[in-house]
Design a protein around this motif. Structure first.
Motif, PDB file in Angstrom:
ATOM      1  N   SER A  46     -45.513 -22.852 -34.426  1.00 21.32           N
ATOM      2  CA  SER A  46     -45.847 -21.458 -34.678  1.00 21.32           C
ATOM      3  C   SER A  46     -44.660 -20.562 -34.334  1.00 21.32           C
ATOM      4  O   SER A  46     -44.040 -20.697 -33.269  1.00 21.32           O
ATOM      5  CB  SER A  46     -47.068 -21.058 -33.843  1.00 21.32           C
ATOM      6  OG  SER A  46     -47.278 -19.657 -33.906  1.00 21.32           O
ATOM      7  N   ALA A  47     -44.337 -19.658 -35.238  1.00 19.84           N
ATOM      8  CA  ALA A  47     -43.253 -18.704 -34.965  1.00 19.84           C
ATOM      9  C   ALA A  47     -43.609 -17.790 -33.802  1.00 19.84           C
ATOM     10  O   ALA A  47     -42.751 -17.419 -32.994  1.00 19.84           O
ATOM     11  CB  ALA A  47     -42.955 -17.878 -36.222  1.00 19.84           C
ATOM     12  N   HIS A  48     -44.891 -17.428 -33.709  1.00 23.78           N
ATOM     13  CA  HIS A  48     -45.332 -16.581 -32.601  1.00 23.78           C
ATOM     14  C   HIS A  48     -45.191 -17.312 -31.264  1.00 23.78           C
ATOM     15  O   HIS A  48     -44.706 -16.745 -30.277  1.00 23.78           O
ATOM     16  CB  HIS A  48     -46.788 -16.164 -32.826  1.00 23.78           C
ATOM     17  CG  HIS A  48     -47.345 -15.318 -31.716  1.00 23.78           C
ATOM     18  ND1 HIS A  48     -48.017 -15.861 -30.637  1.00 23.78           N
ATOM     19  CD2 HIS A  48     -47.326 -13.980 -31.507  1.00 23.78           C
ATOM     20  CE1 HIS A  48     -48.385 -14.900 -29.813  1.00 23.78           C
ATOM     21  NE2 HIS A  48     -47.973 -13.748 -30.334  1.00 23.78           N
ATOM     22  N   SER A  49     -45.587 -18.597 -31.232  1.00 21.67           N
ATOM     23  CA  SER A  49     -45.458 -19.368 -29.995  1.00 21.67           C
ATOM     24  C   SER A  49     -43.996 -19.554 -29.613  1.00 21.67           C
ATOM     25  O   SER A  49     -43.641 -19.505 -28.426  1.00 21.67           O
ATOM     26  CB  SER A  49     -46.138 -20.727 -30.158  1.00 21.67           C
ATOM     27  OG  SER A  49     -47.507 -20.578 -30.457  1.00 21.67           O
ATOM     28  N   ARG A  50     -43.149 -19.761 -30.594  1.00 19.31           N
ATOM     29  CA  ARG A  50     -41.722 -19.911 -30.309  1.00 19.31           C
ATOM     30  C   ARG A  50     -41.126 -18.602 -29.799  1.00 19.31           C
ATOM     31  O   ARG A  50     -40.246 -18.613 -28.940  1.00 19.31           O
ATOM     32  CB  ARG A  50     -40.989 -20.379 -31.566  1.00 19.31           C
ATOM     33  CG  ARG A  50     -39.527 -20.709 -31.341  1.00 19.31           C
ATOM     34  CD  ARG A  50     -38.883 -21.236 -32.605  1.00 19.31           C
ATOM     35  NE  ARG A  50     -37.503 -21.595 -32.392  1.00 19.31           N
ATOM     36  CZ  ARG A  50     -37.088 -22.767 -31.955  1.00 19.31           C
ATOM     37  NH1 ARG A  50     -37.973 -23.701 -31.671  1.00 19.31           N
ATOM     38  NH2 ARG A  50     -35.800 -23.028 -31.779  1.00 19.31           N
ATOM     39  N   TYR A  51     -41.605 -17.489 -30.319  1.00 24.25           N
ATOM     40  CA  TYR A  51     -41.060 -16.188 -29.917  1.00 24.25           C
ATOM     41  C   TYR A  51     -41.459 -15.845 -28.483  1.00 24.25           C
ATOM     42  O   TYR A  51     -40.658 -15.353 -27.699  1.00 24.25           O
ATOM     43  CB  TYR A  51     -41.544 -15.104 -30.880  1.00 24.25           C
ATOM     44  CG  TYR A  51     -41.008 -13.728 -30.566  1.00 24.25           C
ATOM     45  CD1 TYR A  51     -39.746 -13.330 -31.013  1.00 24.25           C
ATOM     46  CD2 TYR A  51     -41.743 -12.819 -29.820  1.00 24.25           C
ATOM     47  CE1 TYR A  51     -39.245 -12.084 -30.730  1.00 24.25           C
ATOM     48  CE2 TYR A  51     -41.255 -11.562 -29.526  1.00 24.25           C
ATOM     49  CZ  TYR A  51     -40.005 -11.197 -29.984  1.00 24.25           C
ATOM     50  OH  TYR A  51     -39.517  -9.961 -29.683  1.00 24.25           O
ATOM     51  N   VAL A  52     -42.733 -16.083 -28.149  1.00 28.15           N
ATOM     52  CA  VAL A  52     -43.234 -15.679 -26.826  1.00 28.15           C
ATOM     53  C   VAL A  52     -43.222 -16.822 -25.831  1.00 28.15           C
ATOM     54  O   VAL A  52     -43.716 -16.665 -24.715  1.00 28.15           O
ATOM     55  CB  VAL A  52     -44.671 -15.124 -26.937  1.00 28.15           C
ATOM     56  CG1 VAL A  52     -44.719 -13.952 -27.881  1.00 28.15           C
ATOM     57  CG2 VAL A  52     -45.639 -16.218 -27.393  1.00 28.15           C
ATOM     58  N   GLY A  53     -42.663 -17.996 -26.208  1.00 27.76           N
ATOM     59  CA  GLY A  53     -42.697 -19.141 -25.310  1.00 27.76           C
ATOM     60  C   GLY A  53     -42.011 -18.855 -23.980  1.00 27.76           C
ATOM     61  O   GLY A  53     -42.576 -19.090 -22.911  1.00 27.76           O
ATOM     62  N   GLN A  54     -40.779 -18.344 -24.039  1.00 31.58           N
ATOM     63  CA  GLN A  54     -40.055 -18.051 -22.807  1.00 31.58           C
ATOM     64  C   GLN A  54     -40.576 -16.800 -22.109  1.00 31.58           C
ATOM     65  O   GLN A  54     -40.397 -16.650 -20.894  1.00 31.58           O
ATOM     66  CB  GLN A  54     -38.567 -17.894 -23.115  1.00 31.58           C
ATOM     67  CG  GLN A  54     -37.920 -19.150 -23.682  1.00 31.58           C
ATOM     68  CD  GLN A  54     -36.448 -18.946 -23.990  1.00 31.58           C
ATOM     69  OE1 GLN A  54     -35.934 -17.827 -23.903  1.00 31.58           O
ATOM     70  NE2 GLN A  54     -35.763 -20.023 -24.349  1.00 31.58           N
ATOM     71  N   LEU A  55     -41.201 -15.910 -22.867  1.00 30.09           N
ATOM     72  CA  LEU A  55     -41.700 -14.669 -22.267  1.00 30.09           C
ATOM     73  C   LEU A  55     -43.128 -14.802 -21.751  1.00 30.09           C
ATOM     74  O   LEU A  55     -43.627 -13.866 -21.128  1.00 30.09           O
ATOM     75  CB  LEU A  55     -41.650 -13.535 -23.303  1.00 30.09           C
ATOM     76  CG  LEU A  55     -40.294 -13.216 -23.913  1.00 30.09           C
ATOM     77  CD1 LEU A  55     -40.435 -12.108 -24.933  1.00 30.09           C
ATOM     78  CD2 LEU A  55     -39.300 -12.828 -22.833  1.00 30.09           C
ATOM     79  N   GLN A  56     -43.779 -15.924 -22.013  1.00 29.18           N
ATOM     80  CA  GLN A  56     -45.188 -16.051 -21.652  1.00 29.18           C
ATOM     81  C   GLN A  56     -45.430 -15.889 -20.152  1.00 29.18           C
ATOM     82  O   GLN A  56     -46.382 -15.202 -19.757  1.00 29.18           O
ATOM     83  CB  GLN A  56     -45.731 -17.392 -22.140  1.00 29.18           C
ATOM     84  CG  GLN A  56     -47.251 -17.492 -22.041  1.00 29.18           C
ATOM     85  CD  GLN A  56     -47.777 -18.723 -22.747  1.00 29.18           C
ATOM     86  OE1 GLN A  56     -46.981 -19.559 -23.201  1.00 29.18           O
ATOM     87  NE2 GLN A  56     -49.066 -18.839 -22.850  1.00 29.18           N
ATOM     88  N   PRO A  57     -44.624 -16.488 -19.247  1.00 27.46           N
ATOM     89  CA  PRO A  57     -44.862 -16.234 -17.815  1.00 27.46           C
ATOM     90  C   PRO A  57     -44.756 -14.764 -17.441  1.00 27.46           C
ATOM     91  O   PRO A  57     -45.550 -14.261 -16.633  1.00 27.46           O
ATOM     92  CB  PRO A  57     -43.781 -17.076 -17.127  1.00 27.46           C
ATOM     93  CG  PRO A  57     -43.438 -18.138 -18.115  1.00 27.46           C
ATOM     94  CD  PRO A  57     -43.562 -17.487 -19.461  1.00 27.46           C
ATOM     95  N   ILE A  58     -43.776 -14.062 -18.038  1.00 30.51           N
ATOM     96  CA  ILE A  58     -43.639 -12.637 -17.735  1.00 30.51           C
ATOM     97  C   ILE A  58     -44.836 -11.858 -18.253  1.00 30.51           C
ATOM     98  O   ILE A  58     -45.392 -10.995 -17.557  1.00 30.51           O
ATOM     99  CB  ILE A  58     -42.331 -12.093 -18.352  1.00 30.51           C
ATOM    100  CG1 ILE A  58     -41.127 -12.840 -17.784  1.00 30.51           C
ATOM    101  CG2 ILE A  58     -42.196 -10.600 -18.097  1.00 30.51           C
ATOM    102  CD1 ILE A  58     -39.813 -12.427 -18.403  1.00 30.51           C
ATOM    103  N   LEU A  59     -45.274 -12.177 -19.479  1.00 29.55           N
ATOM    104  CA  LEU A  59     -46.408 -11.469 -20.055  1.00 29.55           C
ATOM    105  C   LEU A  59     -47.691 -11.746 -19.275  1.00 29.55           C
ATOM    106  O   LEU A  59     -48.521 -10.847 -19.082  1.00 29.55           O
ATOM    107  CB  LEU A  59     -46.586 -11.881 -21.520  1.00 29.55           C
ATOM    108  CG  LEU A  59     -45.414 -11.554 -22.452  1.00 29.55           C
ATOM    109  CD1 LEU A  59     -45.690 -12.072 -23.854  1.00 29.55           C
ATOM    110  CD2 LEU A  59     -45.157 -10.055 -22.478  1.00 29.55           C
ATOM    111  N   ILE A  60     -47.866 -12.983 -18.810  1.00 30.44           N
ATOM    112  CA  ILE A  60     -49.050 -13.299 -18.007  1.00 30.44           C
ATOM    113  C   ILE A  60     -49.032 -12.537 -16.690  1.00 30.44           C
ATOM    114  O   ILE A  60     -50.059 -12.005 -16.249  1.00 30.44           O
ATOM    115  CB  ILE A  60     -49.123 -14.814 -17.769  1.00 30.44           C
ATOM    116  CG1 ILE A  60     -49.408 -15.550 -19.085  1.00 30.44           C
ATOM    117  CG2 ILE A  60     -50.202 -15.156 -16.744  1.00 30.44           C
ATOM    118  CD1 ILE A  60     -49.414 -17.053 -18.953  1.00 30.44           C
ATOM    119  N   GLY A  61     -47.853 -12.458 -16.059  1.00 26.21           N
ATOM    120  CA  GLY A  61     -47.758 -11.694 -14.814  1.00 26.21           C
ATOM    121  C   GLY A  61     -48.063 -10.220 -15.007  1.00 26.21           C
ATOM    122  O   GLY A  61     -48.779  -9.605 -14.210  1.00 26.21           O
ATOM    123  N   VAL A  62     -47.535  -9.644 -16.092  1.00 25.59           N
ATOM    124  CA  VAL A  62     -47.814  -8.231 -16.374  1.00 25.59           C
ATOM    125  C   VAL A  62     -49.296  -8.019 -16.673  1.00 25.59           C
ATOM    126  O   VAL A  62     -49.906  -7.041 -16.229  1.00 25.59           O
ATOM    127  CB  VAL A  62     -46.940  -7.757 -17.552  1.00 25.59           C
ATOM    128  CG1 VAL A  62     -47.337  -6.354 -17.980  1.00 25.59           C
ATOM    129  CG2 VAL A  62     -45.471  -7.775 -17.166  1.00 25.59           C
TER     130      VAL A  62
END
Length: 301
Positions: free
Chosen positions: A29-45
């Motif tokens: 998924s392009a969306h999963s690839r885009y937010v893969g590295q940002l997912q921990p930051i987004l979960i924390g926020v």
């Protein structure tokens, strides 16, 4: 999955030399690839925003409970004059909906205004642009649904707390207290004191948590990385192999380049194959016709 099956069938039809171990095409998924590295930051926020929302709802609940407790005498007078429970509930719910809807509307407008101003800063901190520009960093339908649902729940539930007590049993007591003095009863005072103590305790917990968070962030910023990052400039330099066919040409160029750059900048120059603290690229190799696997290479110096 359907696309993977179709592409795999097409590949098996036209391709030659496929090994029996080949499992087929795998799509990402392009969306999963885009937010893969940002997912921990987004979960924390998201968790931090949820905690703030819970604190706000708790504070609002306590304030509305204290407000409704002060209106026990008014409710007793209205009941004595013939008002029924549905009339009182309609009035209390109307007031709660008015207050909550006004606060919700002001909060959403303020949030949209603030996000519009800090959207470029968010892109800079995340290290990548938003897929649809800075306008995509805004309050979406999911956030509106969650916050609106909580607002409706608070507006409908909290104003009805005074009606949960049996009015007929406490009517005479409330009217007698209203005519004799303006002070509340012992149970009301205890409940109000408990709510105030809950507010103070929750505030202290939040202050302690914020202090620990700031202390952790300060410790992370003061961590020794093994090199001094102040006034450090990093640049990438790639030479064409056709212009430098032998290793001696490479070494001669880098030697002259470092000498001139050190003279101009009056600072040391260091060469490295790969920047520190950066994930190394993965190269896929195939040995003896078997399945491929990922191999990462380290820097030489």
């Amino acid at each position: 999955e359907y696309a993977e099956q179709r592409i795999t069938q097409a590949a098996r039809t036209v391709a030659t030399g496929l090994t029996p171990e080949w499992s087929g095409v795998r799509l990402e998924s392009a969306h999963s690839r885009y937010v893969g590295q940002l997912q921990p930051i987004l979960i924390g926020v998201t968790v931090a925003a949820a905690l703030v929302l819970v604190v706000v709802c708790a504070n609002l609940a306590v304030l509305m409970v204290l407000r409704t407790m002060r209106r026990q005498k008014e409710i007793a007078v209205r009941t004595a004059l013939g008002a029924q429970r549905r009339h009182l509930a309609r009035r209390l719910v109307a007031e709660g909906v008015l207050l909550c809807s006004t606060g919700l509307a002001l909060g959403i407008l303020l949030t949209r205004w603030v996000l519009g101003g800090i959207a470029p800063i968010i892109e800079t901190e995340l290290g990548r642009p938003a897929p649809h520009g800075t306008a995509a960093i805004a309050v979406d339908g999911t956030v509106l649904l969650i916050v609106g649902g909580l607002g409706v729940l608070v507006a409908l539930a909290l104003p009805l707390l005074p009606l949960l007590t049996p009015c007929q049993l406490r009517l005479a007591d409330d009217l007698r207290r209203a005519s004799n003095s303006s002070t509340d009863g012992r149970s009301v005072r205890h409940l109000r004191s408990s709510l105030i103590a809950f507010e103070v305790a929750g505030t202290l917990i939040l202050f302690i948590g914020c202090g620990l968070l700031l202390r952790s962030a300060a410790a992370m910023l003061q961590t020794d990385l093994g090199f001094d990052a102040d006034h450090l400039v990093r640049a990438r330099l790639v030479l064409r192999g056709s212009d430098y066919p032998d290793p001696s040409g490479f070494f001669r160029f880098y030697g002259q380049f470092s000498d001139r750059l050190a003279t101009v900048t009056n600072a040391p120059v260091v060469f490295s194959n790969w920047p520190p603290f950066v994930d190394l690229p993965t190269q896929w190799i195939e040995a003896d016709g078997g399945a491929s696997q990922g191999v990462k290479g380290g820097p030489e110096g």
